[in-house]
Design a protein around this motif. Structure first.
Motif, PDB file in Angstrom:
ATOM      1  N   GLY A 120      20.283  20.112  37.627  1.00  0.00           N
ATOM      2  CA  GLY A 120      19.785  21.399  37.164  1.00  0.00           C
ATOM      3  C   GLY A 120      20.896  22.418  37.021  1.00  0.00           C
ATOM      4  N   LEU A 121      21.848  22.394  37.969  1.00  0.00           N
ATOM      5  CA  LEU A 121      22.985  23.310  37.899  1.00  0.00           C
ATOM      6  C   LEU A 121      23.852  22.995  36.686  1.00  0.00           C
ATOM      7  CD1 LEU A 121      24.082  25.669  39.603  1.00  0.00           C
ATOM      8  CD2 LEU A 121      25.573  24.030  40.753  1.00  0.00           C
ATOM      9  N   PHE A 122      24.073  21.705  36.420  1.00  0.00           N
ATOM     10  CA  PHE A 122      24.839  21.314  35.236  1.00  0.00           C
ATOM     11  C   PHE A 122      24.111  21.739  33.964  1.00  0.00           C
ATOM     12  CE2 PHE A 122      27.428  18.737  37.995  1.00  0.00           C
ATOM     13  CZ  PHE A 122      28.626  18.575  37.307  1.00  0.00           C
ATOM     14  N   ASN A 123      22.786  21.606  33.952  1.00  0.00           N
ATOM     15  CA  ASN A 123      22.017  22.007  32.790  1.00  0.00           C
ATOM     16  C   ASN A 123      22.134  23.498  32.538  1.00  0.00           C
ATOM     17  OD1 ASN A 123      19.837  21.616  30.695  1.00  0.00           O
ATOM     18  ND2 ASN A 123      18.756  22.978  32.100  1.00  0.00           N
ATOM     19  N   ALA A 124      22.065  24.297  33.617  1.00  0.00           N
ATOM     20  CA  ALA A 124      22.210  25.749  33.465  1.00  0.00           C
ATOM     21  C   ALA A 124      23.569  26.104  32.886  1.00  0.00           C
ATOM     22  CB  ALA A 124      22.003  26.437  34.812  1.00  0.00           C
ATOM     23  N   ALA A 125      24.581  25.283  33.194  1.00  0.00           N
ATOM     24  CA  ALA A 125      25.924  25.503  32.654  1.00  0.00           C
ATOM     25  C   ALA A 125      26.117  24.827  31.304  1.00  0.00           C
ATOM     26  CB  ALA A 125      26.966  24.981  33.639  1.00  0.00           C
ATOM     27  N   GLN A 126      25.052  24.165  30.797  1.00  0.00           N
ATOM     28  CA  GLN A 126      25.073  23.453  29.508  1.00  0.00           C
ATOM     29  C   GLN A 126      26.176  22.399  29.480  1.00  0.00           C
ATOM     30  OE1 GLN A 126      25.236  26.985  26.938  1.00  0.00           O
ATOM     31  NE2 GLN A 126      23.150  26.536  26.343  1.00  0.00           N
ATOM     32  N   ASN A 127      26.255  21.655  30.577  1.00  0.00           N
ATOM     33  CA  ASN A 127      27.238  20.580  30.704  1.00  0.00           C
ATOM     34  C   ASN A 127      26.477  19.305  31.061  1.00  0.00           C
ATOM     35  OD1 ASN A 127      29.445  18.983  31.102  1.00  0.00           O
ATOM     36  ND2 ASN A 127      30.340  20.197  32.746  1.00  0.00           N
ATOM     37  N   TYR A 128      26.619  18.251  30.261  1.00  0.00           N
ATOM     38  CA  TYR A 128      25.800  17.053  30.443  1.00  0.00           C
ATOM     39  C   TYR A 128      26.677  15.796  30.538  1.00  0.00           C
ATOM     40  CZ  TYR A 128      22.389  20.438  28.851  1.00  0.00           C
ATOM     41  OH  TYR A 128      21.627  21.573  28.717  1.00  0.00           O
ATOM     42  N   PRO A 129      27.272  15.550  31.711  1.00  0.00           N
ATOM     43  CA  PRO A 129      28.144  14.379  31.878  1.00  0.00           C
ATOM     44  C   PRO A 129      27.363  13.110  32.209  1.00  0.00           C
ATOM     45  CG  PRO A 129      28.161  15.667  33.887  1.00  0.00           C
ATOM     46  CD  PRO A 129      27.262  16.405  32.921  1.00  0.00           C
ATOM     47  N   TRP A 130      26.267  12.863  31.494  1.00  0.00           N
ATOM     48  CA  TRP A 130      25.452  11.677  31.720  1.00  0.00           C
ATOM     49  C   TRP A 130      24.836  11.254  30.385  1.00  0.00           C
ATOM     50  CZ3 TRP A 130      24.084  16.215  34.672  1.00  0.00           C
ATOM     51  CH2 TRP A 130      23.190  17.067  34.011  1.00  0.00           C
ATOM     52  N   SER A 131      24.298  10.050  30.365  1.00  0.00           N
ATOM     53  CA  SER A 131      23.765   9.510  29.113  1.00  0.00           C
ATOM     54  C   SER A 131      22.249   9.642  28.994  1.00  0.00           C
ATOM     55  CB  SER A 131      24.150   8.029  28.988  1.00  0.00           C
ATOM     56  OG  SER A 131      23.666   7.286  30.099  1.00  0.00           O
ATOM     57  N   PHE A 132      21.545   9.945  30.092  1.00  0.00           N
ATOM     58  CA  PHE A 132      20.087  10.038  30.022  1.00  0.00           C
ATOM     59  C   PHE A 132      19.650  11.389  29.461  1.00  0.00           C
ATOM     60  CE2 PHE A 132      21.330  11.222  34.385  1.00  0.00           C
ATOM     61  CZ  PHE A 132      20.784  12.501  34.489  1.00  0.00           C
ATOM     62  N   TYR A 133      18.391  11.432  28.991  1.00  0.00           N
ATOM     63  CA  TYR A 133      17.828  12.668  28.445  1.00  0.00           C
ATOM     64  C   TYR A 133      17.367  13.541  29.604  1.00  0.00           C
ATOM     65  CZ  TYR A 133      14.830  15.790  25.738  1.00  0.00           C
ATOM     66  OH  TYR A 133      14.247  16.906  25.188  1.00  0.00           O
ATOM     67  N   PHE A 134      18.033  14.653  29.793  1.00  0.00           N
ATOM     68  CA  PHE A 134      17.845  15.473  30.980  1.00  0.00           C
ATOM     69  C   PHE A 134      16.400  15.924  31.205  1.00  0.00           C
ATOM     70  CE2 PHE A 134      17.438  19.800  32.649  1.00  0.00           C
ATOM     71  CZ  PHE A 134      17.863  19.593  33.956  1.00  0.00           C
ATOM     72  N   PRO A 135      15.696  16.539  30.235  1.00  0.00           N
ATOM     73  CA  PRO A 135      14.356  17.064  30.524  1.00  0.00           C
ATOM     74  C   PRO A 135      13.388  16.023  31.072  1.00  0.00           C
ATOM     75  CG  PRO A 135      15.144  17.941  28.452  1.00  0.00           C
ATOM     76  CD  PRO A 135      16.104  16.872  28.854  1.00  0.00           C
ATOM     77  N   THR A 136      13.384  14.821  30.471  1.00  0.00           N
ATOM     78  CA  THR A 136      12.442  13.783  30.902  1.00  0.00           C
ATOM     79  C   THR A 136      12.741  13.316  32.316  1.00  0.00           C
ATOM     80  OG1 THR A 136      12.148  13.024  28.624  1.00  0.00           O
ATOM     81  CG2 THR A 136      11.530  11.494  30.383  1.00  0.00           C
ATOM     82  N   VAL A 137      14.007  13.042  32.604  1.00  0.00           N
ATOM     83  CA  VAL A 137      14.388  12.544  33.929  1.00  0.00           C
ATOM     84  C   VAL A 137      14.214  13.633  34.980  1.00  0.00           C
ATOM     85  CG1 VAL A 137      16.275  11.578  35.294  1.00  0.00           C
ATOM     86  CG2 VAL A 137      15.957  10.865  32.919  1.00  0.00           C
TER      87      VAL A 137
END
Length: 352
Positions: A120-137
């Motif tokens: 969630g903190l990475f999402n707030a910073a708009q940084n996505y160092p992963w391959s999965f779709y964040f909202p669903t997971v």
């Protein structure tokens, strides 16, 4: 030869007292609860839940509370774990099957909680160092967290009731209070340091909050979306079509509405354009973008939003023509909607 007998270390620090654990756990339960409920709201609004058009700032508030309560949960979770880590040294490790299940549920709770807060903190910073779709997971793991938390509280509630009772005669009470005060202060600092993304009057002191210093932020640029506006662009609206010049010649409406992003930031802006209700009417409206790919290239605008006089096909932002990154030639702006549903680069409006 006799094997050495393991002797559990003795932890006497006031921070490890069960009363401290219960109080910090209570605070953490509140912030987790707020984060979970507001997260459900955010997910539902993006997936066809019934949602009102008024007040226009409602989504801004609920999503702001979601992010702020998540930030507050981080120092509280760390304090809670510091308070209880001596239990790792308890022997025997497993006393019974119920005890094993309880320990297993705690492991799930800790792992899922860290996953939610860190991603969630990475999402707030708009940084996505992963391959999965964040909202669903993120949404799925939230249910795991809340389920494990409810089990944990149900098991521990007798102990929580006992340890929350005042015990002022104990010598360590001041030290425990000092630890609780420090935890509360750290949590408050974390909240203030980031809350400016949502609370305008905190922006100048929210040192960790990403802000635009007056310019409306852009999450997805035209280049990132591979958007190219054709010279002969026309808006298709039902059975009619309009050039940009024809839209500009229509009666213009100016409204003050916030953009509230799912990452937590929000900002007020002045929008000028044509009311959607003057272009199409009679039901829900499918809004399509020039963007060819992307999960939000097309959205459905419920009829109550489409008919709202504040819902515009905006042509101007803060008195200036829309820039390409802000959605030129026109974009949707509606009250009380997540930013991802405020479609940019609109090319058609179709009544469903």
């Amino acid at each position: 030869m006799k094997l050495p007998v393991f002797k559990a270390p003795v932890f006497k620090a006031p921070a490890h007292h069960t009363g401290v654990t219960s109080r910090v756990g209570t605070w953490l339960g509140i912030t987790f609860g707020l984060c979970f409920v507001t997260g459900l709201i955010s997910h539902g609004v993006q997936h066809d839940w019934v949602w009102p058009t008024r007040p226009v700032d409602l989504y801004r508030v609920t999503q702001g509370v979601h992010v702020i309560s998540g930030v507050a949960s981080i120092p509280l979770l760390l304090a809670k774990l510091w308070s209880v880590y001596p239990k790792l040294f308890e022997r025997p490790l497993v006393k019974s099957v119920p005890h094993a299940l309880e320990r297993g549920s705690i492991f799930v709770l800790i792992a899922a909680s860290f996953f939610e807060l860190v991603t969630g903190l990475f999402n707030a910073a708009q940084n996505y160092p992963w391959s999965f779709y964040f909202p669903t997971v993120h949404y799925a793991v939230a249910w795991i967290v809340i389920g494990a938390l409810l089990v944990h509280v149900a098991v521990k509630i007798p102990l929580i009731r006992r340890t929350l009772e005042p015990v002022s005669e104990e010598r360590t009470i001041l030290s425990r209070r000092a630890f609780l005060r420090t935890t509360a202060l750290t949590t408050g600092v974390a909240v203030v340091a980031t809350a400016g993304v949502t609370v305008p009057w905190l922006r100048k002191i929210s040192v960790l909050a990403w802000r635009s210093d007056g310019d409306l932020p852009v999450n997805r640029t035209a280049q990132a979306a591979n958007v190219v506006v054709p010279r002969d662009w026309r808006l298709k609206a039902g059975a009619k079509s309009y050039s940009l010049a024809e839209l500009r010649a229509m009666p213009q409406t100016t409204v003050d509405l916030p953009i509230a992003c799912v990452e937590g930031w929000s900002q007020n802006a002045t929008w000028t354009g044509v009311r959607v209700s003057e272009l199409v009417s009679g039901g829900d409206v499918r809004v399509e973008s020039l963007e060819e790919d992307g999960l939000y290239r097309a959205t459905t605008l419920p009829s109550e939003f489409a008919e709202d006089p504040l819902t515009l096909l905006a042509l101007r932002l803060n008195g200036e023509e829309l820039s390409l990154d802000h959605g030129f030639p026109c974009r949707l702006i509606a009250p009380n909607r997540p930013g991802v549903l405020q479609t940019k680069w609109v090319t058609s409006l179709e009544v469903l």
